[in-house]
Design an enzyme around this catalytic site. Sequence first.
Site, PDB file in Angstrom:
ATOM      1  N   GLY A  89      23.523  27.913  13.698  1.00  0.00           N
ATOM      2  CA  GLY A  89      24.569  28.204  14.840  1.00  0.00           C
ATOM      3  C   GLY A  89      24.743  29.827  14.780  1.00  0.00           C
ATOM      4  O   GLY A  89      24.154  30.332  13.992  1.00  0.00           O
ATOM      5  N   CYS A 105      19.836  26.930   7.982  1.00  0.00           N
ATOM      6  CA  CYS A 105      20.402  28.292   8.423  1.00  0.00           C
ATOM      7  C   CYS A 105      22.032  28.450   8.306  1.00  0.00           C
ATOM      8  O   CYS A 105      22.457  28.237   7.307  1.00  0.00           O
ATOM      9  CB  CYS A 105      19.834  28.418   9.982  1.00  0.00           C
ATOM     10  SG  CYS A 105      20.055  30.019  10.573  1.00  0.00           S
ATOM     11  N   TYR A 106      22.751  28.475   9.601  1.00  0.00           N
ATOM     12  CA  TYR A 106      24.086  28.393   9.502  1.00  0.00           C
ATOM     13  C   TYR A 106      24.649  27.241   8.569  1.00  0.00           C
ATOM     14  O   TYR A 106      25.648  27.407   7.673  1.00  0.00           O
ATOM     15  CB  TYR A 106      25.006  28.398  10.772  1.00  0.00           C
ATOM     16  CG  TYR A 106      26.208  28.490  10.596  1.00  0.00           C
ATOM     17  CD1 TYR A 106      26.938  29.612  10.668  1.00  0.00           C
ATOM     18  CD2 TYR A 106      27.004  27.354  10.663  1.00  0.00           C
ATOM     19  CE1 TYR A 106      28.301  29.761  10.525  1.00  0.00           C
ATOM     20  CE2 TYR A 106      28.295  27.065  10.437  1.00  0.00           C
ATOM     21  CZ  TYR A 106      29.119  28.381  10.414  1.00  0.00           C
ATOM     22  OH  TYR A 106      30.401  28.513  10.323  1.00  0.00           O
ATOM     23  N   HIS A 127      14.450  27.898   9.610  1.00  0.00           N
ATOM     24  CA  HIS A 127      14.332  26.669  10.755  1.00  0.00           C
ATOM     25  C   HIS A 127      13.171  25.982  10.513  1.00  0.00           C
ATOM     26  O   HIS A 127      12.148  26.286  11.025  1.00  0.00           O
ATOM     27  CB  HIS A 127      14.309  27.423  12.248  1.00  0.00           C
ATOM     28  CG  HIS A 127      15.701  27.818  12.587  1.00  0.00           C
ATOM     29  ND1 HIS A 127      16.682  27.280  13.046  1.00  0.00           N
ATOM     30  CD2 HIS A 127      15.947  29.244  12.467  1.00  0.00           C
ATOM     31  CE1 HIS A 127      18.011  28.015  13.392  1.00  0.00           C
ATOM     32  NE2 HIS A 127      17.335  29.193  12.859  1.00  0.00           N
ATOM     33  N   GLU A 132      12.665  23.293  12.303  1.00  0.00           N
ATOM     34  CA  GLU A 132      12.246  22.365  13.045  1.00  0.00           C
ATOM     35  C   GLU A 132      11.466  23.258  14.184  1.00  0.00           C
ATOM     36  O   GLU A 132      11.166  22.513  15.135  1.00  0.00           O
ATOM     37  CB  GLU A 132      13.767  21.981  13.890  1.00  0.00           C
ATOM     38  CG  GLU A 132      14.496  23.141  14.492  1.00  0.00           C
ATOM     39  CD  GLU A 132      15.295  24.060  13.623  1.00  0.00           C
ATOM     40  OE1 GLU A 132      14.884  23.636  12.407  1.00  0.00           O
ATOM     41  OE2 GLU A 132      16.149  24.698  13.893  1.00  0.00           O
ATOM     42  N   ASP A 154      11.005   8.049  33.932  1.00  0.00           N
ATOM     43  CA  ASP A 154      12.138   7.377  33.355  1.00  0.00           C
ATOM     44  C   ASP A 154      12.416   5.951  33.949  1.00  0.00           C
ATOM     45  O   ASP A 154      12.623   5.070  33.598  1.00  0.00           O
ATOM     46  CB  ASP A 154      13.225   8.300  33.531  1.00  0.00           C
ATOM     47  CG  ASP A 154      13.006   9.759  32.880  1.00  0.00           C
ATOM     48  OD1 ASP A 154      12.095   9.608  32.362  1.00  0.00           O
ATOM     49  OD2 ASP A 154      13.670  10.877  33.311  1.00  0.00           O
ATOM     50  N   SER A 155      12.404   5.962  35.543  1.00  0.00           N
ATOM     51  CA  SER A 155      12.799   4.875  36.195  1.00  0.00           C
ATOM     52  C   SER A 155      11.714   3.411  35.814  1.00  0.00           C
ATOM     53  O   SER A 155      11.972   2.519  35.738  1.00  0.00           O
ATOM     54  CB  SER A 155      13.198   4.820  37.609  1.00  0.00           C
ATOM     55  OG  SER A 155      11.787   5.144  38.328  1.00  0.00           O
ATOM     56  N   LYS A 185      12.717  12.457  25.967  1.00  0.00           N
ATOM     57  CA  LYS A 185      11.353  12.417  26.958  1.00  0.00           C
ATOM     58  C   LYS A 185      10.361  11.820  26.233  1.00  0.00           C
ATOM     59  O   LYS A 185       9.533  10.911  26.777  1.00  0.00           O
ATOM     60  CB  LYS A 185      11.152  13.454  27.548  1.00  0.00           C
ATOM     61  CG  LYS A 185      10.136  13.272  28.922  1.00  0.00           C
ATOM     62  CD  LYS A 185      11.033  12.766  29.947  1.00  0.00           C
ATOM     63  CE  LYS A 185      10.136  12.604  30.992  1.00  0.00           C
ATOM     64  NZ  LYS A 185      10.997  12.512  32.529  1.00  0.00           N
TER      65      LYS A 185
END
Length: 533
Positions: free
Chosen positions: A59, A86-87, A174, A176, A232-233, A388
């Site tokens: 953060g 991190c934070y 981090h 990630e 998506d649809s 996604k």
Amino acid sequence: MTQPLDTRPVLVVDFGAQYAQLIARRVREANVYSEVVPHTTPASEMLAKDPAAIILSGGPSSVYAEDAPGLEEAVVTSGVPVLGICYGFQAMSQVLGGQVARTGQREYGETRASVTPLASTLFADQPEEQVVWMSHGDAVHAAPAGTTVTARTPGAPVAAFEDDERRLYGVQWHPEVLHTTHGQQVLANFLRRGAGIDPTWTSGNVVEQLVEEIRAQVGEDRVLCGLSGGVDSSVAAALVQRAVGDQLTCVFVDHGLLREGEAEQVEQDFVDATGVDLVVVDARERFLSALAGVSDPEEKRKIIGREFIRVFEQAARDVVRAHEGEGQDGDRHHDHPVKWLVQGTLYPDVVESGGGSGAANIKSHHNVGGLPEDLQFKLIEPLRMLFKDEVRQVGLELGVPEGIVWRQPFPGPGLGIRIVGEVTAERLAVLRRADAIAREELTRAGLDREIWQCPVVLLADVRSVGVQGDGRTYGHPVVLRPVSSEDAMTADWTRVPYEILARISSRITNEVEDVNRVVLDVTSKPPGTIEWE
Ligand code: XMP
């Protein structure tokens, strides 16, 4: 035999960094289910979700700041395995009695960390020197009692600590982000070895789970879905089809503004692959007449949006009426009413609109917001917990054609906003051909995954002089707009190799009548947008 899905979430507590969603995605990539929760969520509420583990995100605050987001002690003392990042790492250290101090030596970006793999759960099977991505001003100076320090960097004497007994872990950097070379391995080690979670979040299990949920939700009612041809649809429809079969009717409005082959992909390939019951509304003429004489981009968007809603509403009414009780022969037909409308909402929309279980924002026009009184549906959002990339995996699992699964983003108003000037049938044909050539060459060059999307734009109101064969030409330019992006909010122009640009240019000018120039857009976003209109 695969293990059944463990639906207990790994909670990613969002301390206001842009990284929380990314952490949640990385956890999913490690085949573990995750959810993002805001840091304001009371500990009791987090624990009530029976989390398999908790990850505290980074953060922007300093733990010293007056308004620094707090961390309740109960989160780290409840017995649930915790990883602080991190934070989150610093906040956790403080709560556990460690010491956080200003280092005077900020670390931003790439940093070298020394880790102790042998004594470590997080760094097991990894090299002792690692490149990590840092972003901090404060650092943990004294690790909390009972924890073991397992990493150091030049600016952080305690860059990681671990306590296998209480299952508490933390890293200053981090894990990630991709620049951290062993980041994903650190996360996976925390999840597997630290928290003892089995990797059961697989597309097979996810499909099974979602299918069960849809069946429970829908019962015997009928469901309607607007298909746009996008990822998506299509995947949402394929899931609902798998769950309730022909209780689902899909409506595809062909507005004539799709690219070459796209309508066929929906009408034939998708239907063949999934067996959905599809109603196709051929509204090409209607859209062309509505757009006749209109050059203003906003006006075009409005017209396309309005016509789309009208056509979809009419089709929806027809579907509803067809199931309203009267059989064709006048007999009472024991059918069920159309009660549900499928919407392809994804998890980032849910998180960004405040998480929770309420309906997420209803997005742009083709997702069909405010329907009229006589068409009130309940929304079913089968993808609302998926990112996604997971939607694509689920699509592949369901057999949705790859051409649809890997489709790049394409705007709802379609080619209508890629013709600068009035939209006519002839201009659409020109643009469709040029676009098909560009797509074909980019695909052949293997650039589809590198490029976020590549609008091809026809400058229909511009003509310039050229020469072809023996004659002078007076044709239109076409713009190539290849961009690289993570989320379309910002973008950079993609450095497509010259040879490929050359091939696209020469093919378009040779094969597409009326186009005598191909130009490349080298503007980032901002200041440019991705689309030209
Ligand atoms: P811009 O041009 O704003 O585009 O940089 C960002 C992303 O949004 C897509 N886009 C649209 N999508 N309806 C849509 O459904 C629209 O009117 C629209 N305009 C832009 C664009 O393709 C890009 O991915």
